[in-house]
Write a protein that holds these residues in place. Structure first.
Motif, PDB file in Angstrom:
ATOM      1  N   ASP A 198      48.841  42.889  38.836  1.00  0.00           N
ATOM      2  CA  ASP A 198      50.259  42.669  38.803  1.00  0.00           C
ATOM      3  C   ASP A 198      50.460  41.667  37.491  1.00  0.00           C
ATOM      4  O   ASP A 198      51.113  40.771  37.777  1.00  0.00           O
ATOM      5  CB  ASP A 198      50.830  42.228  39.979  1.00  0.00           C
ATOM      6  N   GLY A 199      49.958  42.050  36.210  1.00  0.00           N
ATOM      7  CA  GLY A 199      49.916  41.080  35.148  1.00  0.00           C
ATOM      8  C   GLY A 199      48.612  41.100  34.576  1.00  0.00           C
ATOM      9  O   GLY A 199      47.557  41.701  35.147  1.00  0.00           O
ATOM     10  N   ILE A 200      48.568  40.522  33.197  1.00  0.00           N
ATOM     11  CA  ILE A 200      47.392  40.306  32.428  1.00  0.00           C
ATOM     12  C   ILE A 200      46.504  39.629  33.155  1.00  0.00           C
ATOM     13  O   ILE A 200      46.999  38.510  33.563  1.00  0.00           O
ATOM     14  CB  ILE A 200      47.865  39.778  30.964  1.00  0.00           C
ATOM     15  N   GLY A 201      45.118  39.929  33.180  1.00  0.00           N
ATOM     16  CA  GLY A 201      44.389  39.100  33.658  1.00  0.00           C
ATOM     17  C   GLY A 201      44.130  39.080  35.408  1.00  0.00           C
ATOM     18  O   GLY A 201      43.539  38.284  35.731  1.00  0.00           O
ATOM     19  N   THR A 202      44.743  40.116  35.986  1.00  0.00           N
ATOM     20  CA  THR A 202      44.818  39.932  37.326  1.00  0.00           C
ATOM     21  C   THR A 202      44.388  41.102  37.967  1.00  0.00           C
ATOM     22  O   THR A 202      44.218  41.130  39.353  1.00  0.00           O
ATOM     23  CB  THR A 202      46.248  40.054  37.989  1.00  0.00           C
ATOM     24  N   SER A 203      43.783  41.971  37.292  1.00  0.00           N
ATOM     25  CA  SER A 203      43.375  43.151  37.953  1.00  0.00           C
ATOM     26  C   SER A 203      42.119  43.068  39.096  1.00  0.00           C
ATOM     27  O   SER A 203      41.208  42.178  38.742  1.00  0.00           O
ATOM     28  CB  SER A 203      42.812  44.190  36.951  1.00  0.00           C
ATOM     29  N   ARG A 204      42.084  43.583  40.300  1.00  0.00           N
ATOM     30  CA  ARG A 204      41.045  43.256  41.136  1.00  0.00           C
ATOM     31  C   ARG A 204      40.778  44.675  41.855  1.00  0.00           C
ATOM     32  O   ARG A 204      41.709  45.691  41.927  1.00  0.00           O
ATOM     33  CB  ARG A 204      41.708  42.419  42.001  1.00  0.00           C
ATOM     34  N   LEU A 205      39.603  44.810  42.008  1.00  0.00           N
ATOM     35  CA  LEU A 205      39.000  45.927  42.580  1.00  0.00           C
ATOM     36  C   LEU A 205      39.333  46.294  44.096  1.00  0.00           C
ATOM     37  O   LEU A 205      39.683  45.316  44.923  1.00  0.00           O
ATOM     38  CB  LEU A 205      37.529  46.123  42.905  1.00  0.00           C
ATOM     39  N   THR A 206      39.652  47.517  44.269  1.00  0.00           N
ATOM     40  CA  THR A 206      40.108  47.750  45.764  1.00  0.00           C
ATOM     41  C   THR A 206      38.901  48.742  46.467  1.00  0.00           C
ATOM     42  O   THR A 206      38.191  49.374  45.580  1.00  0.00           O
ATOM     43  CB  THR A 206      41.240  48.425  46.197  1.00  0.00           C
ATOM     44  N   SER A 207      38.531  48.566  47.582  1.00  0.00           N
ATOM     45  CA  SER A 207      37.195  49.160  48.003  1.00  0.00           C
ATOM     46  C   SER A 207      37.776  50.665  48.328  1.00  0.00           C
ATOM     47  O   SER A 207      36.538  51.656  48.188  1.00  0.00           O
ATOM     48  CB  SER A 207      36.718  48.464  49.400  1.00  0.00           C
ATOM     49  N   SER A 208      38.905  51.000  48.105  1.00  0.00           N
ATOM     50  CA  SER A 208      39.254  52.345  48.209  1.00  0.00           C
ATOM     51  C   SER A 208      40.339  52.820  47.395  1.00  0.00           C
ATOM     52  O   SER A 208      41.146  51.770  47.243  1.00  0.00           O
ATOM     53  CB  SER A 208      39.171  52.910  49.799  1.00  0.00           C
ATOM     54  N   PRO A 209      40.826  53.831  47.301  1.00  0.00           N
ATOM     55  CA  PRO A 209      40.009  55.187  47.515  1.00  0.00           C
ATOM     56  C   PRO A 209      38.934  55.373  46.371  1.00  0.00           C
ATOM     57  O   PRO A 209      39.022  54.655  45.554  1.00  0.00           O
ATOM     58  CB  PRO A 209      41.195  56.136  47.384  1.00  0.00           C
ATOM     59  N   LEU A 210      38.310  56.397  46.898  1.00  0.00           N
ATOM     60  CA  LEU A 210      37.128  56.915  45.885  1.00  0.00           C
ATOM     61  C   LEU A 210      37.678  57.509  44.821  1.00  0.00           C
ATOM     62  O   LEU A 210      38.413  58.470  44.892  1.00  0.00           O
ATOM     63  CB  LEU A 210      36.534  57.850  46.627  1.00  0.00           C
ATOM     64  N   ILE A 211      37.003  56.907  43.587  1.00  0.00           N
ATOM     65  CA  ILE A 211      37.385  57.592  42.389  1.00  0.00           C
ATOM     66  C   ILE A 211      36.220  58.031  41.868  1.00  0.00           C
ATOM     67  O   ILE A 211      35.273  57.343  41.706  1.00  0.00           O
ATOM     68  CB  ILE A 211      38.072  56.608  41.174  1.00  0.00           C
ATOM     69  N   THR A 212      36.150  59.438  41.813  1.00  0.00           N
ATOM     70  CA  THR A 212      34.818  59.923  41.052  1.00  0.00           C
ATOM     71  C   THR A 212      35.012  60.235  39.561  1.00  0.00           C
ATOM     72  O   THR A 212      35.944  60.410  39.111  1.00  0.00           O
ATOM     73  CB  THR A 212      34.557  61.437  41.778  1.00  0.00           C
ATOM     74  N   THR A 213      33.888  59.790  39.058  1.00  0.00           N
ATOM     75  CA  THR A 213      33.972  59.925  37.507  1.00  0.00           C
ATOM     76  C   THR A 213      32.759  60.710  37.034  1.00  0.00           C
ATOM     77  O   THR A 213      31.647  60.535  37.587  1.00  0.00           O
ATOM     78  CB  THR A 213      34.082  58.728  36.815  1.00  0.00           C
ATOM     79  N   GLN A 214      32.796  61.311  35.901  1.00  0.00           N
ATOM     80  CA  GLN A 214      31.923  62.227  35.294  1.00  0.00           C
ATOM     81  C   GLN A 214      32.104  62.165  33.834  1.00  0.00           C
ATOM     82  O   GLN A 214      33.127  62.702  33.387  1.00  0.00           O
ATOM     83  CB  GLN A 214      31.586  63.671  35.612  1.00  0.00           C
ATOM     84  N   GLY A 215      31.122  61.507  32.931  1.00  0.00           N
ATOM     85  CA  GLY A 215      31.503  61.517  31.582  1.00  0.00           C
ATOM     86  C   GLY A 215      30.231  62.263  30.955  1.00  0.00           C
ATOM     87  O   GLY A 215      29.034  62.155  31.298  1.00  0.00           O
ATOM     88  N   ALA A 216      30.525  62.535  29.583  1.00  0.00           N
ATOM     89  CA  ALA A 216      29.271  63.223  28.856  1.00  0.00           C
ATOM     90  C   ALA A 216      29.575  62.753  27.228  1.00  0.00           C
ATOM     91  O   ALA A 216      30.798  62.816  27.128  1.00  0.00           O
ATOM     92  CB  ALA A 216      29.350  64.624  28.994  1.00  0.00           C
ATOM     93  N   HIS A 217      28.574  62.311  26.672  1.00  0.00           N
ATOM     94  CA  HIS A 217      28.711  62.011  25.240  1.00  0.00           C
ATOM     95  C   HIS A 217      27.995  62.979  24.436  1.00  0.00           C
ATOM     96  O   HIS A 217      26.828  63.312  24.750  1.00  0.00           O
ATOM     97  CB  HIS A 217      28.302  60.664  25.047  1.00  0.00           C
ATOM     98  N   ALA A 218      28.607  63.704  23.631  1.00  0.00           N
ATOM     99  CA  ALA A 218      27.980  64.681  22.564  1.00  0.00           C
ATOM    100  C   ALA A 218      28.729  64.845  21.290  1.00  0.00           C
ATOM    101  O   ALA A 218      30.010  64.897  21.264  1.00  0.00           O
ATOM    102  CB  ALA A 218      27.939  66.077  23.432  1.00  0.00           C
ATOM    103  N   ASP A 219      27.913  65.084  20.209  1.00  0.00           N
ATOM    104  CA  ASP A 219      28.591  65.296  18.975  1.00  0.00           C
ATOM    105  C   ASP A 219      29.631  64.260  18.622  1.00  0.00           C
ATOM    106  O   ASP A 219      30.769  64.499  18.196  1.00  0.00           O
ATOM    107  CB  ASP A 219      29.239  66.541  18.949  1.00  0.00           C
TER     108      ASP A 219
END
Lengths: 219, 359
Positions: A135-156
């Motif tokens: 809720d403002g610059i410098g205020t981000s905080r983690l929450t334990s849920s919900p689950l965010i799944t990510t998958q990244g790939a680096h190529a070319d």
């Protein structure tokens, strides 16, 4: 942009290389560096006064859902990827999606009483998406849920990355005020941010989309 | 919300001035009494930095001066503030510059029968032979024989009145305790961005590669809160680490810093207003080419001490000399009595005399 309803399983939805993503075009989202004057400390302003950050000028954005899970696929140019941190002065590539939690939440990190929900991914923790509320610059905080799944790939010289979350996660979350709600058939907004680890980008040193991207979830 | 309001909300003002704490805890190190035994470093290490990710951390170090310090050449890296208050850009020192925790080939030498052919060899985090480590240049010092010289310079977070780390953190994760001015990093708020490591001109902040947060000396605040002196101070065999409140006119800190004016901050020009002060070292006279002592020139060049502790060094050394002479003549000297520390612990950290073993 439209988040297409697709008939694929969660695994395909979460795979940035899945052929499904080739079926519809990516929306080109223009990015700019965050203003130096908005950096929340004098030190950061002094060190980065030349504005030599946030040079990634665009990202390709796609969205899809299968009725259960919602996924966003980002793709951007990154010639020099950083995926591990071994030394104190190393920073990993990162990306985030930001969703307003109220009508009037400002795109730049929200404000008091008008928070935003941020899905964050960092290349050194590739499978762990992090759900943040701010809720403002410098205020981000983690929450334990919900689950965010990510998958990244680096190529070319390009990153492709998928964020995936259960559509109904907001209903299950203990504090639904911190979690973006999504329902098929409705309209939403989001913003994008990218960090280049090779350029020591972190925190407010990033490229971001200065205007909201309108999003409709296909019913 | 404009950035100024924003900054106020996250715990500090954007111009770098922080809300003054009610009182300020401080330390004074009498460099004439430091024997370089590193008991302070080990007391701190044992108490606070034994967990995974903290292997290479020495929140309290003892450098040899002249020397490159920890991390190597930290004095040349920038950080802190210009005289006009602007933040000075710096960089994050690497693990090799701090000196990382080396691995040794114990298995090969001690267990696999290699002991007759192989020696124990360290490797750093890159798997290479180390070229630097904490105290790599220990006891090297400066000058040429017969005027070679060195002294020990213990260093830790200065719990500054104007902390560059606190000002630099974009998250307001660093704060000064209202009751005593101890500077702490809130590891729940810290996201490991490491701007604090850049901004600190003394480079006394480490990065924890396991917990992904910055960490530093906490002035042993859990001990302070129970009336126990910080581990480094209580364990110091030289009894050279004074601890107390700067405003306590009856305490040794106020007397050494403000009354007798013999305790000086390190690199005051860095602009952070440190709360660790040093009684500069006296030294024997230098020796001329013909081998005669020259009482006009101390062995440790005063110009060098001025580079560390500022222009007041001469004045400070003169006061110590004068008071020392008084004591030698059998006269009273409050200053010498304070520095001697006749009664331990009440004379050296009067507010923190409790024995931790009794808690």
């Amino acid at each position: 942009m439209l988040a297409k309803r697709v008939d694929v399983g969660a695994d395909a939805l979460g795979d940035p290389g899945a052929s499904m993503w080739e079926r519809f075009p990516a929306r080109k989202v223009a990015l700019v560096p965050t203003p130096v004057g908005m950096q929340p400390s004098k030190y950061i302003m002094a060190k980065w006064r030349d504005g030599e950050f946030g040079h990634t000028s665009a990202a390709g954005l796609q969205a899809a859902h299968n009725g259960q899970e919602l996924a966003f696929r980002l793709e951007w140019e990154c010639q020099k990827s950083v995926t591990t941190i071994n030394d104190n002065d190393q920073f990993a590539d990162a990306a985030a999606l930001l969703f307003p939690l109220t009508e009037d939440a400002p795109l730049i990190m929200g404000m008091e009483g008008a928070p935003v929900n941020i899905w964050y991914w960092r290349a050194d923790q590739p499978k762990m998406g992090l759900n943040n509320v701010a809720d403002g610059i410098g205020t981000s905080r983690l929450t334990s849920s919900p689950l965010i799944t990510t998958q990244g790939a680096h190529a070319d010289g390009r990153w492709s990355l998928v964020f995936r979350r259960a559509l109904a996660a907001a209903a299950d979350a203990p504090t639904t005020g911190n979690v973006a709600k999504f329902e098929p058939g409705k309209d939403y907004r989001l913003a994008v941010a990218l960090w280049s680890g090779a350029n020591s980008e972190r925190a407010g040193l990033k490229a971001y989309s200065p205007v909201w991207v309108e999003l409709s979830l296909e019913g | 919300m404009n950035p100024l309001d924003q900054a106020a909300r996250i715990g500090r003002e954007i111009d770098g001035k922080v809300v003054k704490p009610r009182r300020q805890l401080a330390m004074v190190f009498d460099l004439n009494k430091c024997i370089g035994c590193h008991t302070c470093s080990i007391a701190c290490k044992t108490q606070w930095t034994r967990e995974e990710g903290m292997e290479e951390m020495y929140w309290a170090v003892v450098n040899t001066a002249p020397g490159k310090g920890t991390p190597k050449d930290y004095e040349t890296m920038g950080g802190g503030f210009e005289a006009n208050g602007l933040a000075r850009p710096s960089r994050i020192p690497g693990r090799e510059e701090y000196g990382d925790a080396w691995q040794f080939n114990q298995k090969e030498v001690l267990f696999d029968g290699g002991g007759k052919e192989a020696y124990l060899q360290p490797t750093n985090f890159k798997g290479e032979k180390p070229k630097w480590g904490p105290n790599w240049d220990e006891d090297e010092g400066g000058g040429e024989y017969p005027n070679s010289h060195f002294f020990y310079l213990p260093r830790l977070c200065n719990h500054c009145t104007h902390p560059a780390c606190l000002e630099a953190c974009p998250r307001g994760a660093i704060y000064k305790r209202e009751q005593d001015g101890i500077v702490l990093i809130d590891d729940q708020k810290c996201k490991g961005y490491r701007f604090c490591m850049e901004a600190c001109p003394y480079k006394r902040i480490y990065y924890n590669h396991v917990k992904l947060v910055s960490q530093k000396c906490i002035f042993c605040f859990p001990r302070i809160d129970q009336g126990v002196a910080p581990a480094c101070a209580r364990q110091c065999p030289g009894r050279m680490r004074f601890v107390g409140y700067l405003d306590d006119e009856n305490g040794p800190i106020h007397k050494l810093v403000h009354k007798w004016k013999v305790a000086l901050p390190l690199h005051e020009e860095f602009g952070t207003d440190p709360n660790v002060f040093y009684v500069p070292p006296l030294s024997p006279p230098s020796v001329t080419e013909t081998g005669k002592p020259d009482p006009s020139k101390p062995r440790i060049p005063t110009e060098y001490l001025e580079r560390l502790f500022g222009p007041r060094v001469r004045e400070s050394l003169a006061i110590i000399d004068e008071e020392k002479a008084k004591k030698a003549r059998g006269e009273e000297s409050e200053l010498m009595d304070i520095l001697i520390v006749y009664r331990w612990p009440e004379d050296i950290f009067p507010d923190f005399t409790k024995d931790p073993a009794t808690l």
